[in-house]
Write a protein that holds these residues in place. Structure first.
Motif, short mmCIF file in Angstrom:
data_model
loop_
_atom_site.label_atom_id
_atom_site.label_comp_id
_atom_site.label_asym_id
_atom_site.label_seq_id
_atom_site.Cartn_x
_atom_site.Cartn_y
_atom_site.Cartn_z
N LEU A 119 0.76 -1.15 -0.07
CA LEU A 119 0.08 0.01 0.12
C LEU A 119 0.78 1.40 0.12
O LEU A 119 2.16 1.27 0.46
CB LEU A 119 -0.71 -0.13 1.21
N PRO A 120 0.21 2.42 -0.44
CA PRO A 120 0.99 3.57 -0.53
C PRO A 120 1.73 3.79 1.09
O PRO A 120 1.32 3.78 1.94
CB PRO A 120 0.10 4.53 -0.95
N ASN A 121 2.98 4.38 0.87
CA ASN A 121 3.76 4.79 1.93
C ASN A 121 4.27 3.79 3.00
O ASN A 121 4.72 3.87 4.01
CB ASN A 121 3.18 6.07 2.77
N THR A 122 4.08 2.47 2.64
CA THR A 122 4.17 1.32 3.56
C THR A 122 5.61 1.23 3.69
O THR A 122 5.98 1.03 4.89
CB THR A 122 3.53 -0.08 2.98
N LYS A 123 6.56 0.91 2.69
CA LYS A 123 7.90 1.02 2.88
C LYS A 123 8.67 2.06 3.59
O LYS A 123 9.36 1.78 4.67
CB LYS A 123 8.52 0.75 1.43
N GLU A 124 8.23 3.27 3.36
CA GLU A 124 8.73 4.34 3.95
C GLU A 124 8.41 4.57 5.52
O GLU A 124 9.24 4.88 6.45
CB GLU A 124 8.33 5.73 3.25
N THR A 125 7.09 4.17 5.63
CA THR A 125 6.52 4.15 7.20
C THR A 125 7.49 3.05 8.00
O THR A 125 7.85 3.37 9.10
CB THR A 125 5.17 3.91 7.23
N LEU A 126 7.44 1.76 7.26
CA LEU A 126 8.14 0.79 8.17
C LEU A 126 9.64 1.15 8.35
O LEU A 126 10.16 1.10 9.37
CB LEU A 126 8.01 -0.47 7.35
N GLU A 127 10.32 1.55 7.22
CA GLU A 127 11.58 2.00 7.18
C GLU A 127 11.91 3.25 8.45
O GLU A 127 12.80 2.95 9.24
CB GLU A 127 12.28 2.54 6.06
N GLN A 128 11.01 4.18 8.38
CA GLN A 128 11.11 5.11 9.50
C GLN A 128 10.87 4.72 10.93
O GLN A 128 11.68 5.07 11.76
CB GLN A 128 10.06 6.23 9.31
N LEU A 129 10.05 3.83 11.08
CA LEU A 129 9.62 3.02 12.58
C LEU A 129 11.00 2.27 12.95
O LEU A 129 11.45 2.29 13.87
CB LEU A 129 8.57 2.11 12.29
N ASN B 277 14.24 2.61 11.69
CA ASN B 277 15.15 3.62 12.20
C ASN B 277 15.03 4.29 13.53
O ASN B 277 16.02 4.78 13.89
CB ASN B 277 15.50 4.64 11.02
N SER B 278 13.85 4.20 13.72
CA SER B 278 13.47 4.92 15.14
C SER B 278 13.72 3.89 16.26
O SER B 278 13.13 4.29 17.44
CB SER B 278 12.13 5.57 15.11
N ASN B 279 14.05 2.64 15.88
CA ASN B 279 14.46 1.40 16.80
C ASN B 279 13.15 1.01 17.35
O ASN B 279 12.93 0.46 18.53
CB ASN B 279 15.34 2.06 18.12
N TYR B 280 12.04 0.92 16.68
CA TYR B 280 10.68 0.20 17.16
C TYR B 280 11.02 -1.22 16.68
O TYR B 280 11.39 -1.47 15.60
CB TYR B 280 9.48 0.77 16.43
N VAL B 281 10.69 -2.12 17.43
CA VAL B 281 10.46 -3.71 16.98
C VAL B 281 9.21 -3.83 16.27
O VAL B 281 8.03 -3.38 16.54
CB VAL B 281 10.42 -4.41 18.12
N LEU B 282 9.43 -4.49 14.95
CA LEU B 282 8.25 -4.60 14.06
C LEU B 282 7.76 -5.98 13.84
O LEU B 282 8.87 -6.74 13.88
CB LEU B 282 8.65 -3.87 12.74
#
Length: 134
Positions: free
Chosen positions: A111-121, A123-128
């Protein structure tokens, strides 16, 4: 206050979805394989109509109960609608396998912006994590 350290995502319609014509391709794969399972005893049209009716009933139940209807239940709905069958466990398992396996044969799209959102999270040290009932 507790700090959030991880985020869990559902896969379908949260991170990914099917592209244009993908649902039609998925349905056609299922129709062809279910028809072959029964040695072409039923027409493509009758299998298509049966599959669509079973999926509609499953979606209606899901909407009414807020409970996901799994592929085993959909297999039972399909067999109930095909005339002249005595359902067996093996038959239901074969239809369930067709139903599940074809999901992975049709390309999915982020979906739109998915890759960018996951990368940002990330890079902010969230466990995904990703969860799916598929």
């Amino acid at each position: 206050m507790m700090k959030i350290s991880g985020i869990v995502f559902d896969l379908w319609h949260t991170l990914m979805t099917y592209g244009v014509n993908s649902v039609e391709r998925l349905t056609n794969l299922r129709v062809t394989r279910i028809r072959k399972l029964f040695n072409n005893k039923y027409t493509e049209e009758s299998i298509y109509d049966t599959l669509k009716a079973a999926e509609h009933e499953a979606e209606t139940e899901r909407s009414a109960t807020n409970r996901e209807v799994d592929s085993w239940e959909i297999a039972k709905l399909i067999v109930q609608r095909l005339p002249g069958l005595m359902p067996t466990r093996e038959m239901l398992l074969a239809i369930q396998k067709i139903y599940d396996d074809t999901l992975l044969e049709v390309p999915m799209l982020l979906l739109p912006n998915t890759k960018e959102t996951l990368e940002q999270l990330k890079n902010s040290n969230y466990v995904l994590a990703i969860l799916s009932n598929t």
